[in-house]
Design a protein around this motif. Structure first.
Motif, PDB file in Angstrom:
ATOM      1  N   SER A 278       0.833  -1.210   0.000  1.00  9.19           N
ATOM      2  CA  SER A 278       0.000   0.000   0.000  1.00  9.19           C
ATOM      3  C   SER A 278       0.865   1.256   0.000  1.00  9.19           C
ATOM      4  O   SER A 278       0.482   2.282  -0.579  1.00  9.19           O
ATOM      5  N   SER A 279       2.052   1.186   0.615  1.00 13.35           N
ATOM      6  CA  SER A 279       2.998   2.308   0.569  1.00 13.35           C
ATOM      7  C   SER A 279       3.557   2.476  -0.842  1.00 13.35           C
ATOM      8  O   SER A 279       3.670   3.596  -1.354  1.00 13.35           O
ATOM      9  N   LEU A 280       3.893   1.361  -1.476  1.00 12.16           N
ATOM     10  CA  LEU A 280       4.420   1.371  -2.841  1.00 12.16           C
ATOM     11  C   LEU A 280       3.425   1.978  -3.826  1.00 12.16           C
ATOM     12  O   LEU A 280       3.809   2.677  -4.778  1.00 12.16           O
ATOM     13  N   LEU A 281       2.141   1.732  -3.616  1.00 10.47           N
ATOM     14  CA  LEU A 281       1.101   2.240  -4.513  1.00 10.47           C
ATOM     15  C   LEU A 281       1.042   3.769  -4.530  1.00 10.47           C
ATOM     16  O   LEU A 281       0.497   4.359  -5.473  1.00 10.47           O
ATOM     17  N   MET A 282       1.591   4.415  -3.498  1.00 12.86           N
ATOM     18  CA  MET A 282       1.556   5.870  -3.467  1.00 12.86           C
ATOM     19  C   MET A 282       2.422   6.485  -4.569  1.00 12.86           C
ATOM     20  O   MET A 282       2.231   7.652  -4.913  1.00 12.86           O
ATOM     21  N   ILE A 283       3.344   5.704  -5.137  1.00 10.86           N
ATOM     22  CA  ILE A 283       4.153   6.228  -6.250  1.00 10.86           C
ATOM     23  C   ILE A 283       3.294   6.440  -7.495  1.00 10.86           C
ATOM     24  O   ILE A 283       3.226   7.563  -8.013  1.00 10.86           O
ATOM     25  N   PRO A 284       2.611   5.405  -8.019  1.00 14.04           N
ATOM     26  CA  PRO A 284       1.764   5.664  -9.204  1.00 14.04           C
ATOM     27  C   PRO A 284       0.602   6.613  -8.923  1.00 14.04           C
ATOM     28  O   PRO A 284       0.208   7.390  -9.801  1.00 14.04           O
ATOM     29  N   VAL A 285       0.067   6.567  -7.713  1.00 15.77           N
ATOM     30  CA  VAL A 285      -1.037   7.462  -7.366  1.00 15.77           C
ATOM     31  C   VAL A 285      -0.613   8.923  -7.510  1.00 15.77           C
ATOM     32  O   VAL A 285      -1.386   9.776  -7.954  1.00 15.77           O
ATOM     33  N   GLY A 286       0.643   9.215  -7.159  1.00 14.40           N
ATOM     34  CA  GLY A 286       1.147  10.579  -7.243  1.00 14.40           C
ATOM     35  C   GLY A 286       1.253  11.122  -8.656  1.00 14.40           C
ATOM     36  O   GLY A 286       1.363  12.341  -8.856  1.00 14.40           O
ATOM     37  N   PHE A 287       1.228  10.234  -9.669  1.00 14.63           N
ATOM     38  CA  PHE A 287       1.307  10.674 -11.062  1.00 14.63           C
ATOM     39  C   PHE A 287      -0.067  10.978 -11.665  1.00 14.63           C
ATOM     40  O   PHE A 287      -0.154  11.510 -12.777  1.00 14.63           O
ATOM     41  N   LEU A 288      -1.139  10.626 -10.963  1.00 14.99           N
ATOM     42  CA  LEU A 288      -2.478  10.784 -11.535  1.00 14.99           C
ATOM     43  C   LEU A 288      -2.835  12.226 -11.905  1.00 14.99           C
ATOM     44  O   LEU A 288      -3.379  12.467 -12.992  1.00 14.99           O
ATOM     45  N   PRO A 289      -2.565  13.235 -11.046  1.00 19.85           N
ATOM     46  CA  PRO A 289      -2.925  14.608 -11.435  1.00 19.85           C
ATOM     47  C   PRO A 289      -2.236  15.062 -12.726  1.00 19.85           C
ATOM     48  O   PRO A 289      -2.866  15.705 -13.575  1.00 19.85           O
ATOM     49  N   MET A 290      -0.950  14.711 -12.891  1.00 16.19           N
ATOM     50  CA  MET A 290      -0.267  15.093 -14.129  1.00 16.19           C
ATOM     51  C   MET A 290      -0.850  14.332 -15.322  1.00 16.19           C
ATOM     52  O   MET A 290      -1.069  14.904 -16.393  1.00 16.19           O
ATOM     53  N   TYR A 291      -1.112  13.046 -15.137  1.00 14.64           N
ATOM     54  CA  TYR A 291      -1.647  12.232 -16.223  1.00 14.64           C
ATOM     55  C   TYR A 291      -2.972  12.791 -16.732  1.00 14.64           C
ATOM     56  O   TYR A 291      -3.238  12.811 -17.939  1.00 14.64           O
ATOM     57  N   PHE A 292      -3.805  13.276 -15.812  1.00 19.26           N
ATOM     58  CA  PHE A 292      -5.111  13.802 -16.210  1.00 19.26           C
ATOM     59  C   PHE A 292      -5.089  15.306 -16.476  1.00 19.26           C
ATOM     60  O   PHE A 292      -6.133  15.903 -16.741  1.00 19.26           O
ATOM     61  N   GLY A 293      -3.907  15.915 -16.369  1.00 12.87           N
ATOM     62  CA  GLY A 293      -3.740  17.270 -16.867  1.00 12.87           C
ATOM     63  C   GLY A 293      -3.936  18.420 -15.914  1.00 12.87           C
ATOM     64  O   GLY A 293      -3.925  19.574 -16.344  1.00 12.87           O
ATOM     65  N   PHE A 294      -4.097  18.178 -14.609  1.00 12.95           N
ATOM     66  CA  PHE A 294      -4.287  19.307 -13.697  1.00 12.95           C
ATOM     67  C   PHE A 294      -3.183  19.429 -12.650  1.00 12.95           C
ATOM     68  O   PHE A 294      -3.240  20.292 -11.789  1.00 12.95           O
ATOM     69  N   GLY A 295      -2.175  18.586 -12.715  1.00 10.93           N
ATOM     70  CA  GLY A 295      -1.030  18.672 -11.813  1.00 10.93           C
ATOM     71  C   GLY A 295       0.240  18.958 -12.582  1.00 10.93           C
ATOM     72  O   GLY A 295       0.484  18.351 -13.634  1.00 10.93           O
ATOM     73  N   GLY A 296       1.053  19.897 -12.093  1.00  6.69           N
ATOM     74  CA  GLY A 296       2.276  20.274 -12.786  1.00  6.69           C
ATOM     75  C   GLY A 296       3.474  19.429 -12.393  1.00  6.69           C
ATOM     76  O   GLY A 296       3.381  18.488 -11.592  1.00  6.69           O
ATOM     77  N   TRP A 297       4.631  19.814 -12.944  1.00  7.72           N
ATOM     78  CA  TRP A 297       5.864  19.062 -12.691  1.00  7.72           C
ATOM     79  C   TRP A 297       6.328  19.178 -11.245  1.00  7.72           C
ATOM     80  O   TRP A 297       6.884  18.232 -10.684  1.00  7.72           O
ATOM     81  N   VAL A 298       6.130  20.331 -10.642  1.00  8.91           N
ATOM     82  CA  VAL A 298       6.574  20.521  -9.251  1.00  8.91           C
ATOM     83  C   VAL A 298       5.826  19.557  -8.333  1.00  8.91           C
ATOM     84  O   VAL A 298       6.425  18.861  -7.507  1.00  8.91           O
ATOM     85  N   PHE A 299       4.495  19.537  -8.504  1.00 10.35           N
ATOM     86  CA  PHE A 299       3.703  18.602  -7.691  1.00 10.35           C
ATOM     87  C   PHE A 299       4.140  17.168  -7.930  1.00 10.35           C
ATOM     88  O   PHE A 299       4.310  16.388  -6.987  1.00 10.35           O
ATOM     89  N   THR A 300       4.318  16.790  -9.196  1.00 13.58           N
ATOM     90  CA  THR A 300       4.658  15.407  -9.530  1.00 13.58           C
ATOM     91  C   THR A 300       5.998  15.010  -8.916  1.00 13.58           C
ATOM     92  O   THR A 300       6.142  13.890  -8.410  1.00 13.58           O
ATOM     93  N   ALA A 301       6.967  15.928  -8.938  1.00 19.10           N
ATOM     94  CA  ALA A 301       8.272  15.642  -8.345  1.00 19.10           C
ATOM     95  C   ALA A 301       8.159  15.440  -6.837  1.00 19.10           C
ATOM     96  O   ALA A 301       8.733  14.497  -6.274  1.00 19.10           O
ATOM     97  N   VAL A 302       7.387  16.317  -6.182  1.00 15.10           N
ATOM     98  CA  VAL A 302       7.218  16.197  -4.729  1.00 15.10           C
ATOM     99  C   VAL A 302       6.450  14.924  -4.381  1.00 15.10           C
ATOM    100  O   VAL A 302       6.799  14.205  -3.428  1.00 15.10           O
ATOM    101  N   ALA A 303       5.410  14.606  -5.170  1.00 16.75           N
ATOM    102  CA  ALA A 303       4.619  13.393  -4.931  1.00 16.75           C
ATOM    103  C   ALA A 303       5.478  12.149  -5.131  1.00 16.75           C
ATOM    104  O   ALA A 303       5.349  11.167  -4.389  1.00 16.75           O
ATOM    105  N   LEU A 304       6.376  12.182  -6.135  1.00 15.04           N
ATOM    106  CA  LEU A 304       7.272  11.045  -6.362  1.00 15.04           C
ATOM    107  C   LEU A 304       8.219  10.859  -5.181  1.00 15.04           C
ATOM    108  O   LEU A 304       8.410   9.730  -4.701  1.00 15.04           O
ATOM    109  N   LEU A 305       8.796  11.949  -4.701  1.00 12.97           N
ATOM    110  CA  LEU A 305       9.687  11.860  -3.537  1.00 12.97           C
ATOM    111  C   LEU A 305       8.927  11.350  -2.320  1.00 12.97           C
ATOM    112  O   LEU A 305       9.441  10.526  -1.549  1.00 12.97           O
ATOM    113  N   GLY A 306       7.694  11.832  -2.142  1.00 13.65           N
ATOM    114  CA  GLY A 306       6.875  11.360  -1.031  1.00 13.65           C
ATOM    115  C   GLY A 306       6.547   9.887  -1.159  1.00 13.65           C
ATOM    116  O   GLY A 306       6.594   9.134  -0.186  1.00 13.65           O
TER     117      GLY A 306
END
Length: 302
Positions: free
Chosen positions: A228-256
């Motif tokens: 369930s912790s590992l799943l937080m990596i792909p989950v963090g890419f969802l806003p960018m994939y659907f077009g409302f999350g930028g690169w800064v958010f995606t980078a922080v979500a990936l690190l998280g």
């Protein structure tokens, strides 16, 4: 008066309630950015309504769990098990908060009000009774636990203008965006809650509650926490994939997500209360941080 305020804070689970209100208010601001205008009076109404609705749900929860709370060290000082407040007093407070909070949210947006009522009933009258009976309570509880972003986001759209907004704005803004916000908080709850369940397992057992995936603090439960912790990596890419999350958010979500995964893996190896606490602590930091970053890196649909 000081004692009443302290007991009221414990009845509504003040820290949890403020966390929920924070999540809803951040999503409200995203919805406002989508519209291009922030109506701060509506934000204030959402904050008040969200506090009242969440406090009501927590109040009902404590009424139902009064006898269970007497058995656990972490809850025995709550006003009901400690007998500083009667069940009738708690019920009146909870009902009033629920009615007033729902009225405020309905005034903002009918969908937000409807979701708030659904959240109260699901949390208080489905999740709470299930806790002593089945591990599925974690799944059931994750649904109302993930509704605050939806409530907050929809509350940013005025009731009279909601249908108009739906026809004039890209449907992703009305459907996909809040659903992804819901999913992020939904998946986050599993490593968060299972880590808490691991740490509090002995206390829970005294009350007959066992919520770990395998019912034990063993390798199977540790694997569930890790996955369930590992799943937080792909989950963090969802806003960018659907077009409302930028690169800064995606980078922080990936690190998280990587931090989540690392501590989840460490717990899988060590399987101690201390390693579970580290997963729990990273979960406390992760959600408000990425929600704030997403607010500032939010890309409205045209």
């Amino acid at each position: 008066m000081k004692t009443f305020i302290s007991d009221f804070n414990k009845l509504v689970k003040l820290r949890l309630t403020l966390t929920v209100v924070f999540s809803a208010s951040i999503s409200f601001l995203m919805g406002a950015k989508q519209q291009g205008e922030i109506m701060w009076i509506n934000w204030l109404m959402l904050t008040i309504g969200g506090f009242l609705v969440t406090g009501a749900a927590n109040g009902f929860n404590e009424i139902i769990e009064k006898d269970i709370d007497k058995l656990m060290k972490r809850t025995m000082d709550r006003p009901l098990p400690a007998e500083r407040m009667t069940t009738g007093q708690a019920l009146v407070l909870s009902v009033l908060m629920g009615i007033l909070g729902t009225m405020v949210l309905v005034k903002l947006n009918f969908v937000a009000g409807l979701l708030s009522v659904f959240s109260i009933f699901l949390y208080a009258f489905a999740y709470t009774p299930l806790k002593p009976k089945s591990r599925i309570a974690v799944l059931v509880g994750a649904i109302p636990g993930a509704l605050p972003p939806l409530i907050g986001y929809f509350a940013a759209f005025e009731s009279l203008g909601f249908g108009l907004a739906y026809t004039e704005v890209n449907e992703y803004a009305i459907v996909v965006t809040p659903f992804i916000l819901f999913l992020i908080q939904f998946f986050w709850q599993y490593p968060h809650y299972w880590a808490i369940a691991w740490v509090a397992d002995e206390d829970y057992k005294r009350a007959g509650i066992r919520l770990l995936p395998s019912l034990e603090k063993d390798k199977v439960s540790a694997w569930f926490i890790f996955i369930s912790s590992l799943l937080m990596i792909p989950v963090g890419f969802l806003p960018m994939y659907f077009g409302f999350g930028g690169w800064v958010f995606t980078a922080v979500a990936l690190l998280g997500g990587l931090a989540f995964t690392w501590y989840g893996y460490k717990h899988l190896v060590e399987r101690t209360d201390m390693s579970a606490k580290k997963v729990m602590y990273i979960s406390f930091l992760y959600l408000p941080l990425i929600q704030l970053i997403l607010l500032f890196d939010f890309i409205p649909f045209k």
